[in-house]
Design a protein around this motif. Sequence first.
Motif, short mmCIF file in Angstrom:
data_model
loop_
_atom_site.label_atom_id
_atom_site.label_comp_id
_atom_site.label_asym_id
_atom_site.label_seq_id
_atom_site.Cartn_x
_atom_site.Cartn_y
_atom_site.Cartn_z
N LEU A 305 0.82 -1.21 0.00
CA LEU A 305 0.00 0.00 0.00
C LEU A 305 0.85 1.26 0.00
N HIS A 306 0.70 2.03 -1.06
CA HIS A 306 1.29 3.37 -1.15
C HIS A 306 0.20 4.40 -0.91
N ALA A 307 0.49 5.42 -0.13
CA ALA A 307 -0.47 6.48 0.15
C ALA A 307 0.09 7.82 -0.29
N ARG A 308 -0.74 8.60 -0.94
CA ARG A 308 -0.35 9.94 -1.38
C ARG A 308 -1.30 10.97 -0.78
N THR A 309 -0.79 12.15 -0.51
CA THR A 309 -1.67 13.22 -0.03
C THR A 309 -2.57 13.66 -1.18
N ALA A 310 -3.81 13.96 -0.88
CA ALA A 310 -4.82 14.20 -1.92
C ALA A 310 -4.58 15.51 -2.65
N SER A 311 -4.85 15.50 -3.94
CA SER A 311 -4.79 16.73 -4.74
C SER A 311 -6.05 17.56 -4.60
N ALA A 312 -7.19 16.89 -4.41
CA ALA A 312 -8.47 17.60 -4.39
C ALA A 312 -8.60 18.55 -3.22
N THR A 313 -7.87 18.31 -2.14
CA THR A 313 -8.00 19.15 -0.94
C THR A 313 -7.13 20.40 -0.99
N LYS A 314 -6.25 20.51 -1.97
CA LYS A 314 -5.28 21.60 -1.98
C LYS A 314 -5.84 22.86 -2.66
N THR A 315 -5.27 24.00 -2.30
CA THR A 315 -5.78 25.29 -2.80
C THR A 315 -4.68 26.08 -3.49
N ARG A 316 -5.09 26.88 -4.45
CA ARG A 316 -4.16 27.84 -5.07
C ARG A 316 -4.08 29.12 -4.26
N ARG A 317 -5.17 29.48 -3.57
CA ARG A 317 -5.19 30.66 -2.73
C ARG A 317 -4.64 30.32 -1.35
N ASP A 318 -3.81 31.23 -0.81
CA ASP A 318 -3.14 30.98 0.47
C ASP A 318 -2.56 29.58 0.49
N PRO A 319 -1.72 29.25 -0.50
CA PRO A 319 -1.26 27.86 -0.64
C PRO A 319 -0.42 27.37 0.52
N TRP A 320 0.07 28.29 1.35
CA TRP A 320 0.87 27.86 2.50
C TRP A 320 0.07 26.97 3.44
N VAL A 321 -1.25 27.13 3.46
CA VAL A 321 -2.09 26.26 4.29
C VAL A 321 -1.98 24.81 3.81
#
Length: 627
Positions: A305-321
């Motif tokens: 099992l490989h796990a990756r952090t989701a792309s759908a949860t990420k934002t272009r605005r305030d990307p530091w979050v």
Amino acid sequence: MADVPLTAADFPPPSVEEWRRLVDKDLKGKPFTVLQSPLEGGLSLQPLYTPQDAPAPSEPPGVAPYVRGTQPLGHTEGGWLLCQEYAGPDVAATADALRDDLERGTQGVWLLLDAPHGLDVKDEATLARLLQHVPLERTPVHLEPTADVLRPASLLLEVLAKKAGAAKQALRGSLGIDPIAALARHGAAKVDVARTLTEAAPLITSLLKDAPGLRALLVSSRPWADAGATSVHELAWSIATGVEYLRELERAGVSPGEAARSMQFALSVGGQFFPEIAKLRAARLLWSKVVAASGGAPESQAMALHARTASATKTRRDPWVNILRGTAESFAAVVAGADSVSTAPFDEPLGTPDEQSRRLARNTQLILRDESSLNRVADPAGGSYYLEQLTGEFARAAWTELQRIEALGGISRAIAQGDMARVLTETRTARDKAVRTRKLPIVGVSEFPHLHEAPVQREARPAAPARAEGAITPPQPVRVAEAFESLRDASDRYHAAHGVRPRAFMANLGTVAEHTARSTWISNVLAVGGIEPHEHHGFADANAAAELFAKAGTTLAVISGPDALYPEAVPAYVAALKAKGARTVAVAGRPGDHEAAFRAAGVDLFLYAGADLFQLLKTLHTHLGVA
């Protein structure tokens, strides 16, 4: 009287029934369900979990059905594999990034291939240049092609044979043969799943004998997860893919046990911490059950099992979050017992990540391992009533969905019939509603936006190519923040054209203490839409407010204050503001019984929690002339 020490026996534990009676009393007639938190996929979180909900696990880690992990000691012997993903159009730059990252803590390499955003590896020489700094004899290399799923495998084997020498038994990684993922992306006209697996069968048999650490097959949930699938659907469809691979390979002469040992799973980890832990644990459980039912021995039932952090949860605005999001998602993957983990750089939604963002992503896992010591406990989630119960619920819900897919004839037929597209559309519609009403808040975008943030600039990736006529409509990647980000984009274009942002005149009623809570909330809401609030704290009367409004340089006014002042003040203020040129007057808060009177007085719309704020802000953009 002598002091008598108290012991635990002096405080007998209350029963669940006693707790429930006290809760029902405090709810004062409200249903118990108000304490439950609904999850996507039909599940819900309970306010309390007890031993009656989920007894202690009977199997130790490393024993089928592998809920607690596939290794007896978990990650305590060396930790999980820090396996970073790489993509982008520039092979030379990626080769340099691989060298730098492997020197600084990265342990494995995951290569995303093909257009629109992957590495363009046309031949053996290109792949050799890409891997020129990678010590292949000790670095696992994983491929994830999105188009031709067989050719990259042969190219990697050729490179490995020349660079790694004869030590095939030591090689680790996966070749990425995943025709169902390609089918989802490109349609039946370009992908024949059965033929692809038949052609791959001799390779699978050969690798099991000569290089058992190289897994030929991949089951990647990326097409579903990036397109907005729920955790239950992502899990069920991944298992359904594995089922079809077992079935087709058995027809090609590869036993289910052999096929299972040749398979690598790759799942995304989203933003709901505990449910995502349960999802990964349930994945191992379900796969063990599937392989066992197919006749596979216990050692074949262990999921890689490989796990990756989701792309759908990420934002272009305030990307530091995104750094915080990636940390929580990586944490969940490790606690769930993933064998390898990829943490996406925080700037991934903006384009090609730079060296700093790759370093932050890499160090996230190094800190979790070396400073938080997450590798020192085998199955840290084991025995938690909450997580054990949730794992079982995920497994049962995904099994039900798996049975539905099988009833359709398997996942390939379900894709061809448009079933996945239908389910994804329904899911995205429901999730979009939750985002628009801020029931699903997005920090930095729909909550606490930084209106004057300095943009983070990155090299943009190429646009996706047009879809072929007649092909299955592929699942389109989507981020949950896109709707509100589109409003901020429109505000930026307005600012570039006019030198100022669209603005709103804040007519705050009453004292500062009376209106601050509501006016602060409204200012935040306006900033979500890229509208700059200009606050004014209290006025002598409506005419005074109108005089200030006339100098504000906007056509939008928002009245905000305590409900008690609204019945008398709102009609007067609306009349005065519109007399001075206000095209739009909004009122903060629910109008209640006064809605008809306020609308008759000229109020155009109401801003309140629970409303479709995206649509309201889009309406304000229209009134302000924001394209």
